[in-house]
Motif scaffolding. Structure first.
Motif, PDB file in Angstrom:
ATOM      1  N   ILE A 251       0.811  -1.215   0.000  1.00  0.00           N
ATOM      2  CA  ILE A 251       0.000   0.000   0.000  1.00  0.00           C
ATOM      3  C   ILE A 251       0.847   1.270   0.000  1.00  0.00           C
ATOM      4  O   ILE A 251       0.368   2.374  -0.192  1.00  0.00           O
ATOM      5  CB  ILE A 251      -0.931  -0.058   1.241  1.00  0.00           C
TER       6      ILE A 251
ATOM      7  N   ALA B  54       1.297   3.560  -3.623  1.00  0.00           N
ATOM      8  CA  ALA B  54       0.130   4.351  -4.012  1.00  0.00           C
ATOM      9  C   ALA B  54      -0.111   5.477  -3.015  1.00  0.00           C
ATOM     10  O   ALA B  54      -0.472   6.594  -3.391  1.00  0.00           O
ATOM     11  CB  ALA B  54      -1.095   3.446  -4.102  1.00  0.00           C
ATOM     12  N   THR B  55       0.101   5.172  -1.749  1.00  0.00           N
ATOM     13  CA  THR B  55      -0.137   6.190  -0.720  1.00  0.00           C
ATOM     14  C   THR B  55       0.876   7.318  -0.839  1.00  0.00           C
ATOM     15  O   THR B  55       0.535   8.492  -0.654  1.00  0.00           O
ATOM     16  CB  THR B  55      -0.091   5.539   0.677  1.00  0.00           C
TER      17      THR B  55
ATOM     18  N   TRP C 109       0.006   9.515  -3.814  1.00  0.00           N
ATOM     19  CA  TRP C 109      -1.159  10.341  -3.475  1.00  0.00           C
ATOM     20  C   TRP C 109      -0.761  11.524  -2.572  1.00  0.00           C
ATOM     21  O   TRP C 109      -1.319  12.611  -2.644  1.00  0.00           O
ATOM     22  CB  TRP C 109      -2.194   9.445  -2.797  1.00  0.00           C
TER      23      TRP C 109
END
Lengths: 90, 654
Positions: B244, B247-248, B251
């Motif tokens: 994860i 992507a985090t 972002w």
């Protein structure tokens, strides 16, 4: 087939701020291709490589997870597609 | 039966051991694991006690489903008063210890007092002994586990241990088992060290009778299908929790350089795919492993590859497991480092020292900012160039904190608030914490619901007590309504938008009960709606509970147990000094959340802050859902409804 696709907030930058996009296709994969034809930057936001979604992308069709084989999932007229992004878990 | 396991009360001062049954009524009231631990903590720890003194307790437990046919029933819970926060101390670990504890005849080991010299506790087939630890004291996390196996002549012994950091009472030392399974956060390893307790060893061959075995197996097959059919679990099975991170970061959700930024640049080497590549190169294609009874297998196995940094610290080829998402934060974005080598080495060191990766990464990153601000100087760091991105200085400081062998290392080992008091010069301004515990490396400024979660969690800033993590997925409304309207009705607002403030208090409240229920049952959070909306939930647990233990409870009754146990933790914190707006012990966020807008990331993140007034409205609504007054104190009606009105006065039910 025509469907309504809901864009995740993090992807609004790639859809000119559109939260809901009309897409067409017989499968989820075709609908996503139609989305990408309208908004080419969405390809990188969704796909790791051709026909493989990123690990953090999940597709819901009519409020149910389309996993596994999301891209081959059939679409009927009036279906609703949601793009989910797994972010910032523990 | 699955319910005939006992509680052992071990007094290290007197050397006495009491074994007590757990009445069925107590089971139905607290279930087990963290829930019953909270009750035992409240009753056995002396109010206002020094967390590192003999009046504190440290409790080791299995959940009520531990070692049954229930999937992933491997979780061990450890509890005491935290030496880091002075409030609820709690950690939860996977691996194989809890099942072994149950096979040895016990569900909870309550340790009080202090031994005159180092000892360990040996639990085996209904017996509990206190033994001399002179041969294992001083050993690393893995060395001491092998040493006790050798001493007792059984290679299958499982132990919950404190490492060298716990022995030195680093206030955020973990309790560990296996290679990397950590009861992290809040310093339960330091409580062990303060009691001269090196480890609890368990080995048992006492069968656990399943109440309805055929039905339990059939139900578990469905349960497993549900678990492995979730995309999040398939992905975790390939990449572990790091999946994860990338992507985090893209972002803009990762605290970087001690929260000066919210995204780390040029960090491809720390991406999950790169870490997976190293694991495959060093351990082969099949390099993922699992805890007892789990199908997700979310942990990678790896060896540290050769690099100048690994050679300097003498760790080339060392075996470890992970790294978890949290180590990517601790040894990459928070200290501003961008090398997989640093993450893998840092991860290995915290596992061997037995120290919390989140806390040590955060506190060293805080010290880095103090250094760059001139609050700490080269004199304070003994010449160490403690700037952001200095991988070598980061790893060097991990050693100094865990060994307390430099002045700064010793100060940081005291935890953020105590260290800030010692450093002075307004160092506290730069500390990112809630209730004295460092935050996870995630940035919650664009996610008010997650901000409310960390502000109000019982053990301090925390993502595993009430985080509505799926809030970020943007679930369809219908799905959200289904999840959040059961097992208790809710027809208030719900928003799929993570930027919203409306509806979030209910989500935080709901997840708080969900995670407590899971911690009482003793199963893993990856087997519930923590990271996947299709995963098991309150509606699924009554069958698992009944088929395995014979206890009949409705989803609503399980919810009530969870609420009861969460309220005990709240009452404990109130007893130990909680005040709603106290900057050190309250349900508050540090100023940076409110005053400094996020600088990087996607458009929905840039510029985000948590609005102070809206935050207070959210918090007030959260208190209302809880049945607490405007100060966050449970009302008499709430206590009566949960059967806690006489908690202070009643004799301990165990």
């Amino acid at each position: 087939m025509s469907a309504t696709l809901h864009v995740h907030t993090t992807h609004l930058q790639f859809t000119n701020g559109l939260e809901v996009v009309a897409v067409e296709g017989n499968t989820v994969g075709e609908c996503l291709n139609h989305l990408i034809r309208q908004f080419p930057q969405m390809e990188k936001a969704l796909f790791a490589k051709k026909d493989k979604l990123l690990n953090t992308i999940e597709i819901y069709v009519n409020s149910a997870s389309a996993y596994p084989n999301e891209l081959g999932k059939s679409i009927r007229d009036g279906d609703t597609i949601h793009l989910l992004v797994a972010l910032a878990g523990g | 039966m699955a319910l005939n396991r006992k509680v052992a009360i071990v007094d290290l001062t007197s050397g006495t051991i009491e074994k007590k049954p757990i009445p069925l009524e107590v089971r139905k009231t607290f279930l087990g694991g963290r829930g019953l631990d909270a009750y035992l903590l409240y009753k056995y720890a002396k109010p206002g006690c020094d967390p590192l003194g003999p009046d504190n307790v440290v409790i080791f437990s299995a959940g009520i489903l531990g070692a049954t046919l229930a999937s992933a029933s491997a979780r061990t819970h450890v509890m005491g008063k935290s030496p880091l926060t002075g409030m609820v101390g709690s950690g939860n670990l996977g691996g194989f210890f809890a099942p072994e504890l149950r096979w040895a005849g016990f569900d909870h080991i309550v340790v009080k007092g202090k031994a005159a010299k180092p000892v360990y506790i040996w639990v085996h087939n209904g017996e509990v002994e206190i033994r001399d630890a002179k041969n294992i004291w001083g050993k690393s996390v893995t060395e001491c586990q092998w040493a006790v196996r050798e001493e007792l002549g059984d290679p299958d012994i499982k132990s919950a241990v404190c490492g060298p950091a716990g022995e030195k009472m680093v206030r955020f030392a973990n309790v560990m088992t296996g290679i990397k399974d950590a009861a992290g956060r809040t310093g339960m390893g330091a409580v062990m060290g303060s009691k001269n307790l090196k480890l609890v060893a368990a080995r048992g061959t006492m069968d656990i009778k399943i109440a309805h075995p055929r039905e339990a197996l059939e139900n578990d097959k469905k349960f497993i299908d549900q678990i492995v059919s979730a995309k999040v679990n398939q992905t975790q099975g390939e990449l572990g929790t790091p999946f994860i991170w990338g992507a985090t970061n893209s972002w803009g959700g990762l605290r970087t350089n001690n929260f000066q930024y919210n995204q780390i640049l040029y960090a491809d080497d720390v991406e999950p795919e790169r870490i997976d590549e190293i694991a495959a190169e060093t351990m082969g294609k099949y390099h993922m492993a699992a805890c007892f009874g789990c199908q997700v297998h979310c942990r990678a196995k790896y060896k540290i590859p050769p690099s100048p940094l690994a050679e300097k610290f003498g760790v080339v080829g060392k075996y470890d497991e992970g790294p978890e998402y949290t180590s990517q934060g601790a040894f990459a974005c928070e200290p501003g480092c961008t090398s997989a080598d640093t993450v893998l080495i840092g991860n290995h060191l915290v596992d061997q020292y037995g120290v919390d990766n989140l806390e040590i990464g955060s506190i060293i990153s805080w010290a880095m900012e103090l250094y760059e601000e001139g609050i700490l100087t080269a004199k304070d760091t003994d010449g160490l160039d403690l700037r952001f991105g200095n991988d070598e200085a980061l790893i060097e400081m991990v050693h100094h904190v865990c060994n307390r062998d430099t002045r700064l290392g010793d100060i940081l080992a005291e935890g953020g608030i105590r260290a800030a008091e010692k450093i002075g010069k307004n160092a506290i301004k730069y500390l990112i914490h809630v209730k004295g515990m460092s935050n996870l490396h995630s940035d919650e400024r664009a996610t008010p619901g997650l901000a409310l979660n960390i502000a109000t969690a019982s053990r301090g800033s925390d993502h595993l007590r009430s985080r509505p993590a799926i809030d970020l997925y943007h679930l369809p409304q219908e799905v959200m309504r289904k999840i959040y309207s059961s097992p208790v009705p809710y027809d208030g607002p719900l928003s799929s938008d993570h930027r919203e403030y409306v509806g979030k208090p209910w989500q935080v409240f709901w997840h708080e009960q969900c995670y407590m229920a899971v911690d009482c049952l003793g199963i893993c959070k990856y087997h519930t709606v923590f990271l996947g909306a299709t995963l098991p939930n309150f509606e699924d647990w009554p069958r698992v509970l009944y088929y395995n233990t014979g206890i009949e409870m409705t989803p609503q009754e399980i919810w009530t147990v969870a609420q009861r146990c969460n309220n005990i933790e709240r009452l404990f914190n109130i007893r130990e000094g909680f005040k709603k707006d106290d900057p050190y012990k309250g349900d508050v966020l540090v100023d940076r959340y409110h005053d400094e807008p996020a600088r990087r990331g996607a458009p929905d993140v840039i510029g985000a802050t948590i609005d102070r007034e809206k935050f207070k409205v959210m918090r007030a609504e959260f208190y209302q859902h809880e049945g607490w007054d405007e100060n966050g104190i449970p009302t008499p009606e709430t206590l009566k409804r949960l059967g806690l009105e006489n908690l202070d006065k009643e004799p301990s039910r165990i």
